[in-house]
Scaffold this active site. Structure first.
Site, PDB file in Angstrom:
ATOM      1  N   GLU B 284      48.622  68.674  38.670  1.00  0.00           N
ATOM      2  CA  GLU B 284      49.912  68.458  39.321  1.00  0.00           C
ATOM      3  C   GLU B 284      50.578  67.185  38.802  1.00  0.00           C
ATOM      4  O   GLU B 284      51.790  67.133  38.609  1.00  0.00           O
ATOM      5  CB  GLU B 284      49.700  68.383  40.842  1.00  0.00           C
ATOM      6  CG  GLU B 284      50.930  68.698  41.656  1.00  0.00           C
ATOM      7  CD  GLU B 284      50.587  69.031  43.104  1.00  0.00           C
ATOM      8  OE1 GLU B 284      50.283  70.197  43.380  1.00  0.00           O
ATOM      9  OE2 GLU B 284      50.585  68.120  43.948  1.00  0.00           O
ATOM     10  N   GLU B 287      51.974  67.943  35.557  1.00  0.00           N
ATOM     11  CA  GLU B 287      53.167  68.774  35.738  1.00  0.00           C
ATOM     12  C   GLU B 287      54.365  67.916  36.152  1.00  0.00           C
ATOM     13  O   GLU B 287      55.473  68.081  35.637  1.00  0.00           O
ATOM     14  CB  GLU B 287      52.897  69.841  36.811  1.00  0.00           C
ATOM     15  CG  GLU B 287      54.053  70.825  36.943  1.00  0.00           C
ATOM     16  CD  GLU B 287      53.865  71.810  38.090  1.00  0.00           C
ATOM     17  OE1 GLU B 287      52.788  71.786  38.736  1.00  0.00           O
ATOM     18  OE2 GLU B 287      54.792  72.596  38.343  1.00  0.00           O
ATOM     19  N   CYS B 311      49.752  72.665  48.004  1.00  0.00           N
ATOM     20  CA  CYS B 311      48.360  72.791  48.456  1.00  0.00           C
ATOM     21  C   CYS B 311      48.236  73.533  49.768  1.00  0.00           C
ATOM     22  O   CYS B 311      47.183  74.042  50.097  1.00  0.00           O
ATOM     23  CB  CYS B 311      47.732  71.426  48.658  1.00  0.00           C
ATOM     24  SG  CYS B 311      47.878  70.387  47.242  1.00  0.00           S
ATOM     25  N   SER B 331      55.426  72.962  42.959  1.00  0.00           N
ATOM     26  CA  SER B 331      54.496  72.845  41.845  1.00  0.00           C
ATOM     27  C   SER B 331      53.862  74.218  41.635  1.00  0.00           C
ATOM     28  O   SER B 331      53.616  74.955  42.585  1.00  0.00           O
ATOM     29  CB  SER B 331      53.416  71.820  42.198  1.00  0.00           C
ATOM     30  OG  SER B 331      52.279  72.054  41.409  1.00  0.00           O
ATOM     31  N   LYS B 370      44.676  79.698  54.931  1.00  0.00           N
ATOM     32  CA  LYS B 370      43.843  79.876  53.734  1.00  0.00           C
ATOM     33  C   LYS B 370      43.267  81.282  53.663  1.00  0.00           C
ATOM     34  O   LYS B 370      42.990  81.791  52.591  1.00  0.00           O
ATOM     35  CB  LYS B 370      42.696  78.857  53.731  1.00  0.00           C
ATOM     36  CG  LYS B 370      43.144  77.431  53.516  1.00  0.00           C
ATOM     37  CD  LYS B 370      43.378  77.115  52.054  1.00  0.00           C
ATOM     38  CE  LYS B 370      43.878  75.685  51.884  1.00  0.00           C
ATOM     39  NZ  LYS B 370      44.555  75.497  50.603  1.00  0.00           N
ATOM     40  N   GLU B 373      45.944  83.174  52.182  1.00  0.00           N
ATOM     41  CA  GLU B 373      46.107  82.781  50.780  1.00  0.00           C
ATOM     42  C   GLU B 373      45.079  83.492  49.896  1.00  0.00           C
ATOM     43  O   GLU B 373      45.409  84.050  48.844  1.00  0.00           O
ATOM     44  CB  GLU B 373      45.965  81.267  50.637  1.00  0.00           C
ATOM     45  CG  GLU B 373      46.235  80.761  49.239  1.00  0.00           C
ATOM     46  CD  GLU B 373      45.931  79.270  49.089  1.00  0.00           C
ATOM     47  OE1 GLU B 373      44.951  78.800  49.687  1.00  0.00           O
ATOM     48  OE2 GLU B 373      46.685  78.594  48.369  1.00  0.00           O
ATOM     49  N   GLU B 378      48.162  87.544  44.142  1.00  0.00           N
ATOM     50  CA  GLU B 378      48.195  86.640  42.983  1.00  0.00           C
ATOM     51  C   GLU B 378      46.846  85.978  42.743  1.00  0.00           C
ATOM     52  O   GLU B 378      46.606  85.412  41.682  1.00  0.00           O
ATOM     53  CB  GLU B 378      49.212  85.517  43.194  1.00  0.00           C
ATOM     54  CG  GLU B 378      50.638  85.953  43.443  1.00  0.00           C
ATOM     55  CD  GLU B 378      50.943  86.122  44.902  1.00  0.00           C
ATOM     56  OE1 GLU B 378      50.112  86.730  45.616  1.00  0.00           O
ATOM     57  OE2 GLU B 378      51.996  85.672  45.371  1.00  0.00           O
ATOM     58  N   CYS B 527      45.824  68.441  56.892  1.00  0.00           N
ATOM     59  CA  CYS B 527      44.755  69.425  57.114  1.00  0.00           C
ATOM     60  C   CYS B 527      43.830  69.050  58.262  1.00  0.00           C
ATOM     61  O   CYS B 527      43.247  69.915  58.909  1.00  0.00           O
ATOM     62  CB  CYS B 527      43.931  69.592  55.856  1.00  0.00           C
ATOM     63  SG  CYS B 527      44.938  70.060  54.452  1.00  0.00           S
TER      64      CYS B 527
END
Lengths: 394, 597
Positions: B284, B287, B311, B331, B370, B373, B378, B527
């Site tokens: 990141e 990037e 994230c 990102s 999560k 996710e 993907e 988190c």
């Protein structure tokens, strides 16, 4: 005929008067304090049913230092058995509008709203015409006040003042926690006077004829007149303006069909009075009068001996079960329990003593419900179950 | 006004309290507990369950303690006969409405209604049971959240959570009276609506009406399957929450015990998401620098600045629904969990010489998003599903208890090698501002060759619990390669809780944001306050967990992501360079526009 007493009929509210312009322009020449004092001395109390002193309500709002304030006319007439506000708004809308404008002048509010019951949509056009004409005159006399109609959508709970405001603000019609009261933080969290349609018309009477004229009518603690929506087993249903303080016996003598078994005073959220208590019951606000004094928003439903009180109660409870907003536990679950409970007793699935448990439950609902709806379910439930227990069981 | 005091009596004892305080707060200060259900310290007062009613002498009705401010001269009774009878009635009513099949409930043992029923010893059922009369079905369509209306007590905590903390409004109140319920848009399934799967509603639900979709049995089965190699990764915030589930005080980091427990549960390899957190920083950070170079030097108009972190999967779903025009600002890095997953079945499999087909990848996360996710189409870049099962901190605690481990007595253990090493920078990913801090530690050093100019590497301005925080670092004397950044003030912003994300996104959308880099975490506190963390979670507990995280960071010798030797080895042996072809394939992703309902 055992009774010679005549009900004192009065004709203030629907008296056809075309001088609202004059009443408005002369009233707002007085000082706000003067107007408030007049209202206070008239002892006018809210005609929606709760009976809060109107003068005091205006005074509290006037005293607030906020610059943004509102006047709301509560025309969400949803109580089963009342239909008086509809008549007022269609027959004498100018009296309501004038009273709202005076209230705006007294409190410093620049905007007024009429919260019109969803089912009264048919009144909207005519009422808007009246508002346009009224506002035109306000401009002429340089009175800075606007009135708009806000259409309700048909929920009973939105007649509760804070739920009404939530609804106006675009949220779900759920009552708020009190305090703060609307006079401190109402519509858009600003000080707000919210009055029933009829209350506003009474202020008009007081502006025009003076507080004394109003005060002289009625009895102690319950001054003035009141509109009654008479329905049920009666040969002459309709709307009547009567002096407060009459005994229910006299009322039944006048309106009953000779076979009146009980009268429901104040609609579904009011009390049922059985025949044996007619004599001891007066219609008026709570006070130190002898006997029972029952306040009412104007609904008077007469039942004759052909009616099953179980069915009456069942009907009310079904109404409450559906019309509770559902947010607070005692009201949401309580109403369901009461309805299912009396059915279970009737079917013999629960013993008769279960009615006592339900009566205890209504006490809790009265003590703990968040707003007037849940608190007042106890009224009709306990007055019907206590007086017609037998009909609940067999 | 607020400083003025008022005199009241509570149960006959005279006390002086601050004006404006509610009866509930005043009683709490005096050590008197008034039971509550709809009240939560994170949320505005609703006053709708009525369990907290108290008697104010002289008043006809009882008052809700949570919603009634103390006034001078008030005489309050919190346990009078009237109060007791009413309160008991209300609990009975709630139980009558509630599907009280406690033994079959996921929240059995940690349910506020159950606890109240036990405290008030509700031994009989006078009222009629209502839930069998209503045709309830359980919404199990979402891979993250299950919604069971039969257990709902209509306290509206989830509704307020979704509106006030997250600004998402996926859950709202529908209908009225006996039909009143908590519903999604047109009662669609939870995975068909704007829901971000953040799980804050679960964390705020007093009963089992909203729970995570649990995968405990699936994981046990995988562990028992001798043909499978089960690897487990643990997110940074889990180690500061798990202890609470095991009966310890909030704010204790239990990293070593957690690793020991996982090994005893039978996982074949116990690894650390912090490792890929460090990796995320390198990807990141690179990037970010690439984007800045394109924007500042090449004047490339197509590059979106600010770059925003990716994230937090709750945040990702939020932006996909609500700001789909700004997806370019995100990102392209996958979250550390998914980077780990992709590497576990490629790099790790190769290094350990295991057929990726036989690897089961489990992650322990403080998060329910999560789960979603890992489920996304993907996330199959390894050729397999990258992460097979995601467990929350709570689910791990259940497994530890099922295995009969005496958690507190476990000797601390260390993570396994190869993707088990981490730095303090990876650890602080668990707190809001942590990714930003970790990124700054690396980016600054990458650009200037010097350590970031903050005392002991602690970048205090990005820490804390304020909803939106801003900071900037001036870059002086950069290395030759980064000369274009000389004198540039690198501006950053940090937001946690989606309601705060909205504040930042509105400025980004309007083109008025002057930041270069933004960190957004879906949950309050980051988190560590995630939807998969132990219940209860409240502001005090979040603060304690954050302290534990920063303490863990300082205790480590390596505190900068680029110093992580295993990450260095990973680049040397496998990925070659940040943003290289392989990392592009395995570690980066793209996002999807979604509807707004």
């Amino acid at each position: 005929m055992a009774y010679s007493y005549q009900l004192k009929r009065v004709d203030f509210i629907f008296r056809n008067e075309n001088d609202w312009e004059k009443v408005l322009s002369t009233t707002i020449k007085k000082k706000p304090d003067e107007i408030i004092n007049e209202l206070i001395s008239s002892e006018l109390k809210g005609r929606g049913g709760a009976g809060f002193p109107t003068g005091l309500k205006w005074k509290l709002t006037a005293e607030s230092k906020e610059t943004e304030k509102y006047v709301i006319c509560n025309a969400d007439e949803g109580e089963p058995g009342t239909f008086k506000d509809r008549e007022i708004l269609s027959k004498v809308p100018y009296k309501v509008l004038t009273a709202m404008a005076v209230c705006g002048y007294v409190t410093g509010a620049k905007e007024g709203y009429i919260y019109l019951r969803g089912e009264y949509k048919f009144l909207e056009n005519e009422l808007n015409k009246a508002i346009d004409e009224f506002l035109y005159y306000c401009q002429e006399i340089n009175l800075d006040f606007k009135i708009k109609i806000f259409m309700g959508s048909g929920a009973y709970i939105c007649g509760e003042e804070t739920a009404l405001m939530e609804s106006m603000e675009g949220r779900r019609g759920e009552p708020r926690n009190k305090p703060p009261f609307p006079t401190q933080a109402g519509y858009r969290n600003k000080p707000t006077v919210i009055n029933n349609v009829e209350t506003l018309v009474h202020t008009w009477t007081i502006f025009k004829y003076g507080a004394k004229k109003f005060y002289d009518l009625g009895v102690q603690y319950s001054r003035g007149t009141k509109l009654f929506s008479v329905s049920g087993d009666t040969p002459k249903p309709g709307i009547y303006e009567l002096e407060l303080g009459m005994s229910l016996q006299d009322f039944v003598y006048e309106f009953g069909d000779g076979d009146t078994k009980a009268v429901q005073v104040g609609g579904a959220s009011g009390f049922l009075v059985p025949r044996k208590k007619f004599k001891d019951t007066a219609i008026g606000y709570e006070g130190k009068l002898v006997g029972i004094s029952l306040p009412t928003g104007g609904s008077m439903m007469l039942f004759n001996s052909s009616r099953s009180m179980f069915n009456v109660l069942d009907n009310y409870l079904e109404f409450f079960r559906e019309e509770s907003c559902g947010q607070c536990t005692p009201c949401r679950v309580g109403c369901q329990q009461l309805l299912l409970g009396i059915k279970a007793v009737k079917r013999g699935e629960k013993p008769a003593s279960y009615l006592d448990k339900l009566l205890k439950l209504t006490e809790t609902m009265q003590l703990t419900a968040k707003c007037g709806l849940g608190q007042s379910v106890a009224n009709s439930f306990s007055s019907i179950v206590e007086n017609f227990r037998e009909e609940m069981i067999y | 006004m607020m400083n003025k005091n008022v005199n009241i009596t509570i149960n006959g004892f005279r006390v002086e309290v601050k004006k404006g305080m509610t009866i509930l707060e005043a009683a709490e200060e005096e050590g008197i507990k008034i039971p509550t259900l709809c009240y939560h310290k994170d949320l505005c007062v609703a006053g709708n369950c009525r369990v907290c009613v108290v008697e104010v002498v002289g008043q006809k009705r009882l008052s809700a303690a949570c919603a009634t401010p103390c006034e001078d001269g008030m005489e309050i009774l919190t346990n009078s006969l009237k109060v007791r009878n009413s309160r008991k009635h209300i609990i009975e009513l709630l139980l009558a409405e509630h599907n009280a099949d406690c033994t079959k409930c996921y929240r059995n043992g940690n349910c506020e209604l159950q606890k109240l029923a036990s405290e008030y010893k509700i031994m009989t059922q006078d009222f009629l049971e209502l839930s069998p009369l209503k045709n309830y079905t359980i919404d199990m369509y979402s891979p993250s959240i299950m919604k069971d209306d039969s257990k709902c007590i209509r306290c509206q905590r989830c509704v307020r959570t979704c509106a006030e903390l997250q600004g998402v409004n996926a859950l709202t109140v529908a209908y009225k009276g006996d039909r009143m319920k908590i519903a999604t848009f047109f009662e669609k399934a939870m995975n068909d609506v704007v829901c971000t799967n953040c799980g804050q509603c679960i964390n705020h639900c007093p009963t089992g009406a909203l729970v995570e979709r649990n995968y405990i049995e699936e994981v046990w089965n995988a562990i028992s399957d001798l043909g499978k190699h089960v690897v487990v990764q643990t997110a940074p915030a889990v180690r500061v929450g798990l202890g609470e589930e095991m009966g310890m005080k909030p704010g204790e980091a239990v990293t070593g015990k957690m690793v020991a427990a996982l090994r005893r549960l039978g996982f074949d390899s116990v690894l650390d998401t912090d490792f890929t957190a460090d990796l995320t920083i390198l990807e990141e950070g690179t990037e970010l620098l690439t984007r800045l170079k394109k924007a500042l030097v090449e004047k490339d108009q197509t590059v979106s600045i600010p770059m925003i972190t990716s994230c937090s999967p709750g945040w990702i779903k939020y932006i996909e629904h609500l700001y789909p025009d700004n997806l370019e600002n995100l990102s392209t890095c996958k979250s550390p969990q998914q980077m780990f997953g992709a590497l576990a079945k490629t790099y790790y499999a190769k290094a350990r010489n295991i057929d990726p087909e036989n690897i089961v990848s489990v992650s322990i996360m403080p998060c329910t998003a999560k789960k979603y996710e890992a489920h996304r189409p993907e996330m199959h870049d390894s050729g397999y599903r990258d992460v097979d099962y995601v467990l929350t901190t709570r689910e791990l605690a259940i497994m530890v208890k099922q295995a009969g481990l005496d958690f507190e007595k476990l000797p601390p253990a260390k993570f396994d090698r190869l993707m088990g090493e981490s730095t303090g920078a990876g650890v602080i990913f668990g707190a809001t501002g942590g990714v930003m801090e970790a990124a700054l530690r690396t980016v600054y050093e990458l650009v200037t060759g010097r350590e970031v100019p903050f005392e002991k590497l602690n970048i205090k301005p990005v820490r804390g619990m304020e909803g939106v925080r801003k900071a900037s670092v001036k870059i002086d004397n950069p290395l030759e390669e980064w000369a274009f950044l000389d004198g540039v003030e690198l501006k950053c912003a940090v937001a946690h809780g989606l309601v705060n994300a909205k504040k930042i996104m509105d400025t980004v959308k309007a083109g008025k944001a002057d930041f270069h880099f933004v960190e957004i975490m879906a949950c309050p506190g980051g988190c560590l306050g995630g939807g998969g963390q132990p219940i209860p979670t409240n502001p005090e507990i979040r603060k304690k967990r954050a302290e534990a995280i920063y303490a863990e960071d300082t205790s480590l010798s390596l505190r900068k992501s680029h110093d992580n030797p295993e990450v260095q080895k990973l680049y040397k042996d496998f990925l070659k360079e940040p943003l290289g072809e392989l990392s592009h394939h395995l570690l980066h992703t793209k996002y999807t526009r979604r509807e707004r309902f």
